[in-house]
Design an enzyme around this catalytic site. Sequence first.
Site, short mmCIF file in Angstrom:
data_model
loop_
_atom_site.label_atom_id
_atom_site.label_comp_id
_atom_site.label_asym_id
_atom_site.label_seq_id
_atom_site.Cartn_x
_atom_site.Cartn_y
_atom_site.Cartn_z
N LYS A 140 0.90 -1.41 0.22
CA LYS A 140 -0.03 -0.10 0.55
C LYS A 140 0.68 1.66 0.10
O LYS A 140 1.78 0.90 0.36
CB LYS A 140 -0.69 0.29 1.16
CG LYS A 140 0.33 -0.07 2.45
CD LYS A 140 -1.23 -1.03 3.90
CE LYS A 140 -1.78 -1.92 3.56
NZ LYS A 140 -3.09 -1.68 3.48
N ARG A 141 0.00 2.48 -0.18
CA ARG A 141 1.28 3.27 -0.43
C ARG A 141 1.75 3.84 1.69
O ARG A 141 1.57 3.73 2.27
CB ARG A 141 0.05 5.12 -0.17
CG ARG A 141 0.09 5.58 -1.75
CD ARG A 141 1.78 5.23 -2.52
NE ARG A 141 1.94 6.63 -2.32
CZ ARG A 141 1.96 7.82 -2.92
NH1 ARG A 141 0.77 7.24 -4.02
NH2 ARG A 141 2.28 8.85 -2.86
N LYS A 164 -1.04 4.20 8.00
CA LYS A 164 -0.94 2.68 7.41
C LYS A 164 -0.05 1.41 8.13
O LYS A 164 -0.22 0.59 7.85
CB LYS A 164 -1.06 2.13 6.40
CG LYS A 164 -2.15 3.26 5.46
CD LYS A 164 -1.45 2.76 3.70
CE LYS A 164 -2.50 4.16 2.88
NZ LYS A 164 -3.56 3.71 2.61
N LYS A 169 -8.45 -7.35 -1.68
CA LYS A 169 -8.02 -8.59 -3.18
C LYS A 169 -6.93 -9.70 -2.78
O LYS A 169 -7.11 -11.25 -2.50
CB LYS A 169 -6.78 -7.55 -3.53
CG LYS A 169 -7.35 -6.78 -4.46
CD LYS A 169 -6.59 -4.94 -5.17
CE LYS A 169 -7.20 -3.64 -5.61
NZ LYS A 169 -6.86 -3.05 -5.99
C1 26Q Z 1 -4.94 15.97 -3.40
C2 26Q Z 1 -4.76 16.81 -3.62
C3 26Q Z 1 -3.27 17.53 -4.43
C4 26Q Z 1 -2.68 16.46 -4.79
C5 26Q Z 1 -2.69 15.52 -4.62
C6 26Q Z 1 -4.27 14.74 -3.50
C7 26Q Z 1 -4.94 12.80 -3.45
C8 26Q Z 1 -4.73 12.73 -4.54
C9 26Q Z 1 -5.09 11.47 -4.12
C10 26Q Z 1 -5.57 13.27 -2.67
C11 26Q Z 1 -6.11 12.05 -2.03
C12 26Q Z 1 -5.41 10.94 -3.34
C13 26Q Z 1 -5.83 9.25 -3.08
C14 26Q Z 1 -6.54 9.08 -1.87
C15 26Q Z 1 -6.70 7.46 -1.59
O1 26Q Z 1 -6.46 6.81 -2.35
N1 26Q Z 1 -7.43 7.29 -1.08
C16 26Q Z 1 -7.86 5.60 -0.79
O2 26Q Z 1 -9.11 5.56 -1.71
C17 26Q Z 1 -9.38 3.77 -1.51
C18 26Q Z 1 -11.51 3.67 -2.37
O3 26Q Z 1 -11.82 4.22 -1.59
C19 26Q Z 1 -9.87 3.66 0.05
O4 26Q Z 1 -9.92 2.29 0.38
C20 26Q Z 1 -8.56 3.84 0.64
O5 26Q Z 1 -8.91 4.03 2.25
C21 26Q Z 1 -8.34 5.75 1.27
O6 26Q Z 1 -7.37 5.48 1.69
#
Ligand code: 26Q
Length: 829
Positions: free
Chosen positions: A562-563, A568, A674
């Site tokens: 995961k990231r 986490k 998964k």
């Molecule tokens: C926001 C502003 C500026 C730049 C980037 C962002 C940004 C980009 C990606 C903020 C958040 C994200 C990604 C968030 C993410 O992946 N959240 C995850 O979403 C999944 C699907 O619903 C969940 O299963 C995870 O729990 C949640 O962490």
Amino acid sequence: MTTKKVAAKKNTPETPQLSKSALKNAIVKHLHSTLGTDENKANNHAWWKATCAAIQELVLEGLRKTQKSHYFNDTRAVHYLSAEFLMGRLLSNNMHNLNLFETADGALNELGVSLADVLEEEPDMALGNGGLGRLAACFIDSLATMEMPAIGYGIHYEHGLFRQEIKNGAQIERPDSWRDYGNPWEICRPESTQEVSLYGYVETKYGDNGRIQKEWHPGSIVKGVPWDIPVVGYAGKTVNVLRLWQCQSSAYFNWDVFNAGGYVDAQRENVQAETISKVLYPNDETQAGKELRLIQQYFFCACSLKDIIRRYKRAHGDDWSRFTDQVVIQLNDTHPAIAIPELMRILVDRAELDWDKAWDICTRTFAYTNHTLLPEALEKWPASMLEKILPRHLEIIYEINHRFMAQVEKKWPGNNVVKAKLSIIEESGEKMVRMGNLSVIGSFRVNGVAEIHSKLVKQNLFPEFDQLWPEKLTNVTNGITPRRWLKACNPALSALVDKKVGADWPTNLDKLSGLTASASNKAFQKQFMQVKRNNKIALAKTIKELTGIDVNVDAIFDVQIKRLHEYKRQHLNLLHILALYRRLLENPNYDMHPRVFIFGAKAAPSYTLAKDIIYAINQVAEKINNDPRVNTKLQVVFLPNYRVSLAEKMIPAADVSEQISTAGKEASGTGNMKLALNGAVTIGTLDGANIEIAEEVGDDNIFIFGLTVEEVEALKAKGYNPHDYYYANAEIKAVLDWLETDFFTPGKPGALASVKHSLLSGGDPYLVLADFEAYSEAQKAVDKAYRDPARWAEMAIMNTAKMGKFTSDRSIADYVNRIWNLTPCNVDD
Ligand code: 26Q
């Protein structure tokens, strides 16, 4: 509107549309006439391209039929707006969905080429960060499979998520160049190019009818060029589109500068426009507040809305009365929230509808999915930045807010505290526009992504909105596509499952519960665990290739992928590894089954502590793997450049799935689903979808540990002091102190100290130390269970058997029935 129940379709792919010899001919034809090479000269890359081209012929036939059918039936469609689509590779997926995988394998084999090698040539389409982007990809797979009229809209990033290299233990970011040698799946549609305005000022005019008219005079115009990627449903009937916008300079707008002799300046404008879709922002769960990011968001929303409206007008002309019957727009988090004021601008300024009518249309069109509660991830933009880039949108946002505040005043007269909380504008300090509040106010439905997350969205994030509109906030638990995440990535397990429950489980995942009856059957357990073992052998080979490490395939494969983020808690896993190391050093006979801890994680490039944790994992791995006193029992592997295609190799080989976020922080998680689907047993907290996974598999088939959401809140309220745990638990103290020595970083004492300090002087914001002991005990229970092969096999089988709920087809059915109100559209000739 009527409510009809849509269940996940139960179709299975029909007989292949193409014989082996026909496919072979098509591949060779493309090798010759598309690639200009021949069988003797072609390398795997050429074979890959030729195979894609042959498959794409069939895909495009399906696409044409689907579009025709949607057009003639004038279907209502969902428009899924997402800044990210993490598609991964497409060839294997498309072949599976067309039921041509075996055919292609055979055809290439006869040509003396290995399909497996050919598949490895495809670069991942990594246009996303993690969960949110991959969810969008799973959802469009399900929408096509369920024959729903749907289109995905996003950004055609030139560079997707950075490629991660590990140099001397540390993460290095390299640009991802997924299109360098061409992308065989995408089709450019220059005829559907859109123009997008930016900057400039707003003029107030008075129309003949005395109506105030606003005219935005943009300071700059850019072009959005669409690239279409076909999305093939399983069984191959419906082929929907993912439309990604690429930004180019608008030639027309720069002519003046050009003609005035400003050739160089005109070129500079070109470059600036092209930076808009140049690169995906690599921060997940943090809002960077960068101007370019806001422009990216507006750019793809404006292009997509123009596209949606063009298509609507083609069927309905200037009559807006049917718009909300035909169009629903899903906002994947707040990243596309600027589409709300953009639609208002189009309706009020351009179509000249009055405000109330326009707002009614707007609030029947949009629905919003929230993916996070973390305060640092909630998007806010300085009003001053919006004013500069999108001056008219800021005015519209103020107007929306003004009218909304009147509604709040009615419900809570004189209550300025509630007003300050609900306002779209945050006024403490620099004026900020809160995109979450805008999204709730502008949408007819708001959903969280797992039961507990949606409950917390209602209780903690938007409680007053929930009181104001009790029907608006709801839950749709996430899901994953079993086509990619079982059928394609784990062919051996798929074949075993086919034999046991029939071959229609990919579109009817509840069928997996048919495995329950055999979960304690010795012969079946043996087959199931033999598949797992073979998958571990395959992963061991990959690990060897990528890292040079020889792992023990008889060990427990314990996987955390995961990231990288503090919430986490990869560092909780790391502390436990250090504790095991220490126990083994202190007692060489320490009784444990051999275990390989395997990590995959990218850190946001600006997230220093996350990068420090990656460095710490790698340094600890280096030490342990080379310590003959322990390395027959304990190994640690960090696989570089974790991405969809690597996940597809790791997940089938996992015995243990690490889902150990601080309760209340992981909205859902989808990796948890998964891994469990592929027979890994979860060690996890009561967070996100883990809770629902535990409900499905039962307490005996999962290792739950740690503080609950309520306990986390109570501990924080009473005042959490990590030092209490440090001094009370000698093992915690010892492993944290160890990090400060130069044991893991010879000659560089203190190189890992930031990890320790974040947990002590840094206050341990995610309660790692508070959960350590419970985690350590749960890991002992994992070890004990694994050493009882029959018990473990049963647990693993039960995990696969009970994952039916987590198909993304079920998530999509929930959206369709409770939010989108769509009807499937048959695409048969
Ligand atoms: C926001 C502003 C500026 C730049 C980037 C962002 C940004 C980009 C990606 C903020 C958040 C994200 C990604 C968030 C993410 O992946 N959240 C995850 O979403 C999944 C699907 O619903 C969940 O299963 C995870 O729990 C949640 O962490």
